[in-house]
Design a protein around this motif. Sequence first.
Motif, PDB file in Angstrom:
ATOM      1  N   HIS A 146     -85.280  -0.545 -50.914  1.00 28.87           N
ATOM      2  CA  HIS A 146     -86.010  -0.082 -49.734  1.00 28.87           C
ATOM      3  C   HIS A 146     -85.161  -0.398 -48.510  1.00 28.87           C
ATOM      4  O   HIS A 146     -84.210  -1.181 -48.580  1.00 28.87           O
ATOM      5  N   THR A 147     -85.526   0.194 -47.383  1.00 35.37           N
ATOM      6  CA  THR A 147     -84.796  -0.134 -46.160  1.00 35.37           C
ATOM      7  C   THR A 147     -84.933  -1.614 -45.839  1.00 35.37           C
ATOM      8  O   THR A 147     -83.967  -2.275 -45.459  1.00 35.37           O
TER       9      THR A 147
ATOM     10  N   ASP B  77     -95.412  -3.544 -48.639  1.00 34.31           N
ATOM     11  CA  ASP B  77     -96.027  -2.865 -47.490  1.00 34.31           C
ATOM     12  C   ASP B  77     -96.358  -3.828 -46.358  1.00 34.31           C
ATOM     13  O   ASP B  77     -97.401  -3.722 -45.719  1.00 34.31           O
TER      14      ASP B  77
ATOM     15  N   VAL C 263     -95.303  -5.460 -42.706  1.00 33.39           N
ATOM     16  CA  VAL C 263     -94.532  -5.245 -41.482  1.00 33.39           C
ATOM     17  C   VAL C 263     -94.598  -6.523 -40.649  1.00 33.39           C
ATOM     18  O   VAL C 263     -95.661  -6.874 -40.132  1.00 33.39           O
TER      19      VAL C 263
ATOM     20  N   TYR D  39     -88.113  -8.339 -37.045  1.00 31.03           N
ATOM     21  CA  TYR D  39     -87.053  -8.244 -38.049  1.00 31.03           C
ATOM     22  C   TYR D  39     -85.795  -8.889 -37.481  1.00 31.03           C
ATOM     23  O   TYR D  39     -85.432  -8.659 -36.326  1.00 31.03           O
TER      24      TYR D  39
ATOM     25  N   CYS E 241     -89.309  -6.342 -47.155  1.00 27.32           N
ATOM     26  CA  CYS E 241     -90.745  -6.428 -46.890  1.00 27.32           C
ATOM     27  C   CYS E 241     -91.481  -5.160 -47.311  1.00 27.32           C
ATOM     28  O   CYS E 241     -92.694  -5.195 -47.574  1.00 27.32           O
ATOM     29  N   ASP E 242     -90.756  -4.036 -47.365  1.00 24.77           N
ATOM     30  CA  ASP E 242     -91.389  -2.767 -47.733  1.00 24.77           C
ATOM     31  C   ASP E 242     -91.955  -2.788 -49.142  1.00 24.77           C
ATOM     32  O   ASP E 242     -92.870  -2.014 -49.458  1.00 24.77           O
ATOM     33  N   HIS E 243     -91.414  -3.641 -50.013  1.00 26.29           N
ATOM     34  CA  HIS E 243     -91.896  -3.691 -51.389  1.00 26.29           C
ATOM     35  C   HIS E 243     -93.376  -4.057 -51.464  1.00 26.29           C
ATOM     36  O   HIS E 243     -94.059  -3.696 -52.431  1.00 26.29           O
TER      37      HIS E 243
ATOM     38  N   GLN F 178     -80.889   3.717 -50.684  1.00 20.82           N
ATOM     39  CA  GLN F 178     -82.097   3.069 -51.186  1.00 20.82           C
ATOM     40  C   GLN F 178     -82.394   3.557 -52.603  1.00 20.82           C
ATOM     41  O   GLN F 178     -82.763   2.767 -53.486  1.00 20.82           O
TER      42      GLN F 178
ATOM     43  N   CYS G 253     -86.860   0.517 -37.560  1.00 23.75           N
ATOM     44  CA  CYS G 253     -87.687  -0.662 -37.808  1.00 23.75           C
ATOM     45  C   CYS G 253     -89.157  -0.434 -37.479  1.00 23.75           C
ATOM     46  O   CYS G 253     -90.002  -1.290 -37.799  1.00 23.75           O
TER      47      CYS G 253
END
Length: 401
Positions: free
Chosen positions: A237-238, A245, A247, A251, A241-243, A309, A95
């Motif tokens: 994606h893991t 960028d 953070v 989480y 939210c990664d789509h 992923q 994370c």
Amino acid sequence: MNATERSIAAAEAHGAHNYHPLPVVVATAEGAWMTDVEGRRYLDMLAGYSALNFGHGNRRLLDAAKAQLERVTLTSRAFHHDRYAEFCTELAALCGKDMVLPMNTGAEAIETAIKTARKWGYRVKGVPDGRAKIIVADNNFHGRTTTIVSFSTDPEARADYGPYTPGFEIVPYGDLAALEAAIDEDTVAVLLEPIQGEAGVLVPPPGYLPGVRRLTTERNVLFIADEIQSALGRTGHTFACDHEDVVPDMYVLGKALGGGVVPVSAVAADRDVLGVFRPGEHGSTFGGNPLACAVALEVIAILKTGEYQERATRLGEHLHHELGLLVGTGAVQSVRGRGLWAGVDIAPSLGTGREVSERLMERGVLVKDTHGSTIRIAPPLVISKEDLDWGLEQLRAVLVG
């Protein structure tokens, strides 16, 4: 009566009617397939609401569980055990956070996030006692405890459970202006699903999540991402939210973290947030137990390869392309989602989502309806392209003929 009818009758007679399952009684399962008590096979296109991202009977997860079953399964947190430190270290690293607080179910993890945010608000931000406010979005689904349903906008989830817990403000999902207007000096957190699953796999407009991150940073408010359904490979994606960028400060994880083997959930955040807890202020008898840690450690190891992923990205592109073709037939009004996750709005003239799900069941495909004419599609990430195509063929046959 056959075995299916006997089982359903007994369940109806002696089980509380808090669910309305499809009339199928599963006996065994492997990969993306389930077999009922009559020996009929079904393609699982729901994956336990993403709890089964890595498929039924995943050998790596079963082996990890079996090995731990022979050693120790529970100590309670009254003692240390030899899997806890490794689990916390590995999940925190996955994370990109300092600390982890493990629980069991998703709802417990959300409750933990709420308690964390309030305690942080009082001890760190300096909000006067009893005034902490958390902003949430309409159409949310974060669980079913009395506190969580207090800020639900779904009448089925909320009705008849009052008096409701105060301290929450609901704003429209995807509306940055409304969110900005709602933040005040007593706001301690914004709690959002980066993709709203129960609402029909609703993806927020581009720029929304980065905007939430910017606003919460500027106003000294925690951004809590409920990634219980959306994380751990589901969207390609893991984390969902990664789509963009993004953070978040916190989480909230669950479902796939236990691999469909045991319930495992967790909150992950940096030390300045999770460090507010002192011994005795929060806990769980089973949270972070040795069996849960062993299985979750194997889940983390699987995710670190990036294989799932990549599969969710590749097969997800194919899934959404094929579903998009159905929009042109008039049978489907719209399709949303990311990766191997889709919400499909069926033309009302073709029936409700429940009716479409029942027709698919008759053809050997299991999905789940939500909100009238919407069905959700979320197969295990182990599904083959051939099986996915077969499932989509059955959907076309039901909708188009």
